[in-house]
Structures are given as C-alpha cells and as structure tokens.
Design a protein around this motif. Structure first.
Motif, PDB file in Angstrom:
ATOM      1  N   ALA A 156       0.818  -1.215   0.000  1.00 16.13           N
ATOM      2  CA  ALA A 156       0.000   0.000   0.000  1.00 16.13           C
ATOM      3  C   ALA A 156       0.851   1.265   0.000  1.00 16.13           C
ATOM      4  CB  ALA A 156      -0.917   0.004   1.220  1.00 16.13           C
ATOM      5  N   THR A 157       2.169   1.112   0.134  1.00 17.44           N
ATOM      6  CA  THR A 157       3.136   2.219   0.264  1.00 17.44           C
ATOM      7  C   THR A 157       2.780   3.167   1.403  1.00 17.44           C
ATOM      8  OG1 THR A 157       2.098   3.551  -1.513  1.00 17.44           O
ATOM      9  CG2 THR A 157       3.914   2.101  -2.141  1.00 17.44           C
ATOM     10  N   TRP A 158       2.314   2.610   2.511  1.00 15.76           N
ATOM     11  CA  TRP A 158       2.113   3.386   3.742  1.00 15.76           C
ATOM     12  C   TRP A 158       3.428   3.365   4.524  1.00 15.76           C
ATOM     13  CZ3 TRP A 158      -2.846   0.148   5.018  1.00 15.76           C
ATOM     14  CH2 TRP A 158      -3.881   0.538   4.163  1.00 15.76           C
ATOM     15  N   SER A 159       4.440   3.855   3.870  1.00 17.58           N
ATOM     16  CA  SER A 159       5.797   3.643   4.368  1.00 17.58           C
ATOM     17  C   SER A 159       6.111   4.463   5.611  1.00 17.58           C
ATOM     18  CB  SER A 159       6.806   3.972   3.260  1.00 17.58           C
ATOM     19  OG  SER A 159       6.591   5.280   2.749  1.00 17.58           O
ATOM     20  N   ALA A 160       5.549   5.651   5.741  1.00 25.61           N
ATOM     21  CA  ALA A 160       5.851   6.483   6.902  1.00 25.61           C
ATOM     22  C   ALA A 160       5.343   5.830   8.189  1.00 25.61           C
ATOM     23  CB  ALA A 160       5.253   7.880   6.732  1.00 25.61           C
ATOM     24  N   THR A 161       4.129   5.291   8.129  1.00 22.88           N
ATOM     25  CA  THR A 161       3.575   4.615   9.309  1.00 22.88           C
ATOM     26  C   THR A 161       4.392   3.378   9.659  1.00 22.88           C
ATOM     27  OG1 THR A 161       1.360   5.392   8.727  1.00 22.88           O
ATOM     28  CG2 THR A 161       1.505   3.580  10.296  1.00 22.88           C
ATOM     29  N   MET A 162       4.764   2.614   8.660  1.00 19.78           N
ATOM     30  CA  MET A 162       5.575   1.422   8.894  1.00 19.78           C
ATOM     31  C   MET A 162       6.917   1.803   9.525  1.00 19.78           C
ATOM     32  SD  MET A 162       6.653  -1.544   6.158  1.00 19.78           S
ATOM     33  CE  MET A 162       7.542  -0.383   5.130  1.00 19.78           C
ATOM     34  N   ARG A 163       7.517   2.857   9.040  1.00 16.80           N
ATOM     35  CA  ARG A 163       8.777   3.355   9.611  1.00 16.80           C
ATOM     36  C   ARG A 163       8.608   3.723  11.076  1.00 16.80           C
ATOM     37  NH1 ARG A 163       9.386   9.089   7.676  1.00 16.80           N
ATOM     38  NH2 ARG A 163       7.841   9.270   9.355  1.00 16.80           N
ATOM     39  N   ASN A 164       7.555   4.453  11.387  1.00 19.79           N
ATOM     40  CA  ASN A 164       7.352   4.924  12.765  1.00 19.79           C
ATOM     41  C   ASN A 164       7.109   3.763  13.732  1.00 19.79           C
ATOM     42  OD1 ASN A 164       7.635   7.509  11.801  1.00 19.79           O
ATOM     43  ND2 ASN A 164       5.440   7.921  11.706  1.00 19.79           N
ATOM     44  N   MET A 165       6.337   2.775  13.304  1.00 17.91           N
ATOM     45  CA  MET A 165       6.078   1.633  14.184  1.00 17.91           C
ATOM     46  C   MET A 165       7.341   0.793  14.389  1.00 17.91           C
ATOM     47  SD  MET A 165       3.006   2.120  15.121  1.00 17.91           S
ATOM     48  CE  MET A 165       3.412   3.885  14.933  1.00 17.91           C
ATOM     49  N   MET A 166       8.194   0.737  13.382  1.00 14.19           N
ATOM     50  CA  MET A 166       9.458   0.025  13.530  1.00 14.19           C
ATOM     51  C   MET A 166      10.357   0.723  14.555  1.00 14.19           C
ATOM     52  SD  MET A 166      11.415  -2.516  12.639  1.00 14.19           S
ATOM     53  CE  MET A 166      10.992  -3.172  11.026  1.00 14.19           C
ATOM     54  N   LEU A 167      10.423   2.035  14.495  1.00 15.06           N
ATOM     55  CA  LEU A 167      11.250   2.781  15.443  1.00 15.06           C
ATOM     56  C   LEU A 167      10.726   2.633  16.865  1.00 15.06           C
ATOM     57  CD1 LEU A 167      11.866   6.017  13.340  1.00 15.06           C
ATOM     58  CD2 LEU A 167      13.557   4.268  13.929  1.00 15.06           C
ATOM     59  N   LEU A 168       9.408   2.640  17.021  1.00 11.10           N
ATOM     60  CA  LEU A 168       8.818   2.427  18.346  1.00 11.10           C
ATOM     61  C   LEU A 168       9.170   1.040  18.874  1.00 11.10           C
ATOM     62  CD1 LEU A 168       6.850   3.126  20.664  1.00 11.10           C
ATOM     63  CD2 LEU A 168       5.003   2.213  19.224  1.00 11.10           C
ATOM     64  N   SER A 169       9.065   0.035  18.028  1.00 11.31           N
ATOM     65  CA  SER A 169       9.362  -1.329  18.445  1.00 11.31           C
ATOM     66  C   SER A 169      10.829  -1.487  18.838  1.00 11.31           C
ATOM     67  CB  SER A 169       9.022  -2.309  17.315  1.00 11.31           C
ATOM     68  OG  SER A 169       7.656  -2.207  16.958  1.00 11.31           O
ATOM     69  N   LEU A 170      11.722  -0.829  18.093  1.00 11.57           N
ATOM     70  CA  LEU A 170      13.145  -0.895  18.430  1.00 11.57           C
ATOM     71  C   LEU A 170      13.415  -0.287  19.801  1.00 11.57           C
ATOM     72  CD1 LEU A 170      16.093  -1.506  17.587  1.00 11.57           C
ATOM     73  CD2 LEU A 170      16.188   0.835  16.711  1.00 11.57           C
ATOM     74  N   ALA A 171      12.804   0.853  20.070  1.00 10.64           N
ATOM     75  CA  ALA A 171      13.009   1.508  21.364  1.00 10.64           C
ATOM     76  C   ALA A 171      12.572   0.606  22.513  1.00 10.64           C
ATOM     77  CB  ALA A 171      12.252   2.835  21.395  1.00 10.64           C
ATOM     78  N   LEU A 172      11.436  -0.052  22.356  1.00 12.97           N
ATOM     79  CA  LEU A 172      10.946  -0.947  23.412  1.00 12.97           C
ATOM     80  C   LEU A 172      11.806  -2.206  23.523  1.00 12.97           C
ATOM     81  CD1 LEU A 172       7.104  -0.535  22.817  1.00 12.97           C
ATOM     82  CD2 LEU A 172       8.512   0.507  24.600  1.00 12.97           C
ATOM     83  N   TYR A 173      12.332  -2.673  22.411  1.00 17.83           N
ATOM     84  CA  TYR A 173      13.248  -3.827  22.411  1.00 17.83           C
ATOM     85  C   TYR A 173      14.513  -3.517  23.206  1.00 17.83           C
ATOM     86  CZ  TYR A 173      17.058  -6.516  20.057  1.00 17.83           C
ATOM     87  OH  TYR A 173      18.165  -7.268  19.742  1.00 17.83           O
ATOM     88  N   LEU A 174      15.118  -2.367  22.946  1.00 14.12           N
ATOM     89  CA  LEU A 174      16.338  -1.993  23.658  1.00 14.12           C
ATOM     90  C   LEU A 174      16.067  -1.817  25.151  1.00 14.12           C
ATOM     91  CD1 LEU A 174      17.886   0.551  21.132  1.00 14.12           C
ATOM     92  CD2 LEU A 174      18.469  -1.857  21.444  1.00 14.12           C
ATOM     93  N   ALA A 175      14.938  -1.200  25.463  1.00 12.79           N
ATOM     94  CA  ALA A 175      14.584  -1.025  26.874  1.00 12.79           C
ATOM     95  C   ALA A 175      14.404  -2.376  27.556  1.00 12.79           C
ATOM     96  CB  ALA A 175      13.309  -0.187  26.985  1.00 12.79           C
ATOM     97  N   ALA A 176      13.758  -3.314  26.855  1.00  6.32           N
ATOM     98  CA  ALA A 176      13.548  -4.648  27.432  1.00  6.32           C
ATOM     99  C   ALA A 176      14.874  -5.363  27.639  1.00  6.32           C
ATOM    100  CB  ALA A 176      12.636  -5.464  26.511  1.00  6.32           C
ATOM    101  N   TYR A 177      15.805  -5.223  26.701  1.00  4.30           N
ATOM    102  CA  TYR A 177      17.105  -5.881  26.862  1.00  4.30           C
ATOM    103  C   TYR A 177      17.826  -5.389  28.117  1.00  4.30           C
ATOM    104  CZ  TYR A 177      22.080  -6.637  26.460  1.00  4.30           C
ATOM    105  OH  TYR A 177      23.381  -6.969  26.742  1.00  4.30           O
ATOM    106  N   TYR A 178      17.924  -4.076  28.249  1.00  4.69           N
ATOM    107  CA  TYR A 178      18.667  -3.530  29.382  1.00  4.69           C
ATOM    108  C   TYR A 178      17.980  -3.821  30.716  1.00  4.69           C
ATOM    109  CZ  TYR A 178      21.822  -1.241  26.150  1.00  4.69           C
ATOM    110  OH  TYR A 178      22.768  -1.004  25.177  1.00  4.69           O
ATOM    111  N   ALA A 179      16.673  -4.051  30.673  1.00  5.99           N
ATOM    112  CA  ALA A 179      15.959  -4.410  31.903  1.00  5.99           C
ATOM    113  C   ALA A 179      16.103  -5.890  32.230  1.00  5.99           C
ATOM    114  CB  ALA A 179      14.483  -4.043  31.773  1.00  5.99           C
ATOM    115  N   LEU A 180      16.172  -6.746  31.198  1.00  8.79           N
ATOM    116  CA  LEU A 180      16.114  -8.192  31.406  1.00  8.79           C
ATOM    117  C   LEU A 180      17.485  -8.871  31.459  1.00  8.79           C
ATOM    118  CD1 LEU A 180      13.162  -8.982  28.968  1.00  8.79           C
ATOM    119  CD2 LEU A 180      13.075  -8.984  31.468  1.00  8.79           C
TER     120      LEU A 180
END
Length: 450
Positions: free
Chosen positions: A385-409
């Motif tokens: 659908a070329t909704w690329s901006a939304t896909m980009r933003n959700m990827m960045l959000l997921s990365l931030a939560l992934y890094l936070a989870a790593y440093y916590a766990l």
C-alpha cells in the motif's frame, strides 16, 4: 504525460485463496533458498570445527545485512509501486518504475564498493568479537564486497516481477541465484579448501550470473510496447514519491537490521561459544522469516494492486486470507522447530560446546514464528500500500521498546533475557501495525460501507 484513466469497473479484481497461494507458494520456495544458503555456508564452515570461523561468517553476514538490507527498498519499494501501477493498468509507469530502481541500484552499489574500508571498520567496531573472529570476518568481507552492484540490481529486478504478480519468474531467479551459490560454496570450501574466502567468492559469482539472467527475462517480457522517455523516468513528482517511499523503507530496513546486529553484538559480548550458538539459532529465525515472507509478498502484491485499482473489497479480502494462511504456517513452523531442532543443531556444527549451548536456547527459536507472524503479514500490507511512513514509525517504536527490554532483562536472565527482548521486538511491531491499518485503509479508500 497524459493518459486516459480506465473505468473503475475495469480495475476491480477478486482475491481468492488461489490468488494468494499462487504468489505465496513460489515466493516461499524462492525465499527459503536464501536461509538454506545461510545454513549451507554455516555448515561447511562449521564442520571445520573452529568456532572463530563460524563467528566470522556470522559477523560478516550481519555487516552485509546491515549494508544491503538498508537498500532493501529496491526490492520492496519496487514491488509496491509496480503493483499499484499494475492495478491501475498503467503500462508506462510499470516500466518506468523498473528503470528508476535500476538507476538507484547502480548508484548504491557503486557507493558501497567505494566505501568498503570504513564500512568494514565500522562493522567490526560495532559488532566486536575476538581477534580470530575479526580476522575471519575481514577475509570474508574483502571478497564479498564486490557483489554489491549486482545484488542491488537483483533486488530491483525481483521486486519488479513480484509487483507484476509473476511469482513463478521470481522463483526461477531466486533458485538460480541461491542454487548456484550453494553449489559454488560446497565446491570452493570442501573441494578447494578455500575457507571463508570460498563462501564469499561463491556469492560474488552467483550475483553476477543472476543479474545477467534477470535482465534477459526483463527484455524477454517487454518485447512488445515502448520503453518510457527520459521525461517520464525522471518526472519530478513520481521521482519524489519513489524517493519518499524508499527513504521510509530504508529507515525501516536499517532499523530492523540494527535490531539483528544488536542481537549478534550482545551475543559476541558473551564469548565465541554463545555467539556461534546464537548464530546457528538465528538461522532458524531466518528460515521462519522467509517462509512467512512468501505470504507477506502475496500481501504486498495484492494490497498494492488493490490500492492502485482503488478497490477496497480486494484489500479487505487480502488482509483476511493472508492472515489465515500466515498464522497456520507459523504454527506448523513452531512444531517443526520443536521436533527437528536438536537434530539440525547437531548437523550444523561438530563443536560440542556450541551444540550444548544452542540446545539450551532452542525454545526461543521455536517461539519466533508464533510471536513474529503478525509483523511479517502487516509489513507486506504496508509495503504494498506504500504506507511507508507509518511502517517506519512503528518500527522505530518497536526498536526503542526492544532496547529497553534488553537492558531491563539481561542483568537478571543473561542470554535468555536477550532472546526474550528480541522476540518482544517482533510482537510489538505486529500489534502496532495492525492497530494503524484500519486508519490508513480509511484514508486511502474511504470508510467501508456498512
């Protein structure tokens, strides 16, 4: 550039189980050949009994993934834009999309070769590893880097054929590329004893051969009709649209590869044995990813075609059918990994300490298809659908939560914490994209009729 728009009724099409599987099955087979190649490379090196060589292949592979998957927009962006032009029955734009992508591939590949020294130094600095691992990585990198222009051209050619719904052609190209690579890797490493250099040289020769074959198929497919003029290829509005889509997909792809690179770097911090074990299990993830990517590719082509045709029923049907097949396949993969995982580990390496460590963490590889399936399906929908901006933003959000989870766990769970954070990254990405999908569909098609 004037063009009479087709009647909307002429653009409508039906999405069926058959049309989904007609794309998904051949592309699943095509994509599966890529992790199979990775398994073969790891196996031929792993059977030399040196964990440092395994680590070198793993680190080298991650560096090239970081470099080349940054350019993955040449595959996925080309697919989405071609599918939309196909849905709109715009033959001129179909051809222009390929030419724009090939120009970008030539520029990008040339830059990668020119920047090879800083790219290697940056990769080794970031990913780490012992002196022996870094030495093996350097030997591998110095040969494989010259595949860059051809690999990026193959991205563009494959994406174009997928956008046209020609999954069979995509299958032929991928099987030729990876099949030749596997044969050459076995020949060079086992036959000639060339170690990591043999694996790299096999890749270079295979990419060159696949580019030649792909271009031959393109010209065979476009014998009739005219190629667009330069004014069409370099149309400012269309170029800006392609660049915006490609920019967002590039950020998304780089973020995804950063997540994998972070995983491997934190594995390397734990020593060569954990690095080698996690590298083996990461191949399980890649096998799952490429199985699920076949259905994601069906979602790309059919969702993109629906957007180009402005046909909401086809889009909604694409969502339902690709979800059904994706979740069914994910469950099957989890069962297969559970049953066959121990045997695959023992086959892929002869090092006892690597076998034992990989077996201890196998459960996380088993869970990956179940927690990651929604992310793969939604990626396909958003790319098409070329909704690329939304896909980009959700990827960045997921990365931030992934890094936070790593440093916590990680301080409490060690390598188990690293794996748990990694799987959370996949799960969060899928859920966040699903939540955004309804809003973006309403913006594109209007609210569905009740």
């Amino acid at each position: 550039m004037s063009r009479t728009a087709p009647d909307p009724s002429q653009l409508a099409f039906a999405v069926t189980h058959r049309s989904v599987l007609a794309i998904a099955v051949p592309m699943t087979l095509a994509y599966l050949s890529t992790p199979l190649l990775g398994v073969v490379d790891m196996t031929v090196i792993g059977r030399m009994g040196d964990a440092a060589l395994l680590g070198g292949i793993a680190i080298g592979g991650i560096i090239f993934d970081l470099v080349f998957t940054t350019f993955n927009f040449l595959r996925s962006g080309t697919t989405g834009l071609t599918a939309q032009a196909f849905g709109a029955k715009n033959e001129e734009e179909i051809r222009a999309t390929l030419l724009r992508a090939m120009i970008l591939a030539a520029i990008g590949g040339g830059l990668v070769v020119l920047l090879q020294v800083p790219l290697l130094e940056l990769g080794l600095w970031f990913l780490g590893g012992s002196d022996d691992v870094q030495s093996a990585t350097t030997r591998y990198f110095d040969v494989r880097i010259y595949s860059a222009p051809f690999l990026l051209a193959n991205y563009a050619i494959l994406g174009w054929f997928i956008g046209l719904g020609r999954a069979g052609t995509g299958l032929v190209l991928q099987l030729f590329l990876n099949g030749l690579n596997i044969v050459l890797s076995l020949w060079f490493v086992i036959g000639f004893g060339w170690s990591v250099e043999g694996v790299a040289f096999a890749t270079v020769l295979s990419e060159i051969s696949a580019t030649i074959a792909g271009l031959a198929l393109v010209f065979a497919s476009t014998r009739h009709g005219r190629w667009p003029a330069a004014s069409v290829i370099f149309d400012r509005r269309l170029l800006m649209r392609m660049m915006a889509v490609n920019r967002d997909i590039m950020i998304r792809s780089f973020t995804l590869l950063y997540a994998f690179a972070f995983f491997m770097a934190r594995s390397a911090d734990q020593g060569d044995t954990v690095l080698a074990a996690n590298a083996l299990l990461e191949k399980f993830i890649m096998v799952a990813a490429f199985f699920l990517d076949g259905l994601a590719t069906a979602a790309e082509q059919l969702a993109g075609r629906a957007v180009g045709a402005r046909h909401r029923p086809a889009f909604d049907r694409t969502l339902r059918l690709t979800a059904l097949w994706s979740f069914s396949l994910a469950a099957m993969l989890a069962v297969l990994f559970w049953v066959l995982g121990p045997y695959l580990i023992d086959f892929m390496t002869t090092a006892p300490e690597v076998r034992e460590t990989a077996s201890n963490y196998l459960v996380w590889a088993i869970l990956t298809p179940l927690l990651g399936v929604l992310a793969f399906q939604m990626d396909g929908v958003f790319i098409g659908a070329t909704w690329s901006a939304t896909m980009r933003n959700m990827m960045l959000l997921s990365l931030a939560l992934y890094l936070a989870a790593y440093y916590a766990l990680f301080p409490y769970l060690g390598n188990h914490g690293l794996w748990l954070a990694f799987l959370l990254f996949f799960g969060i990405r899928g859920v966040s994209l699903l939540a955004a999908c309804r809003r973006r569909a309403a913006e594109t098609f209007g609210e569905p009729r009740t």
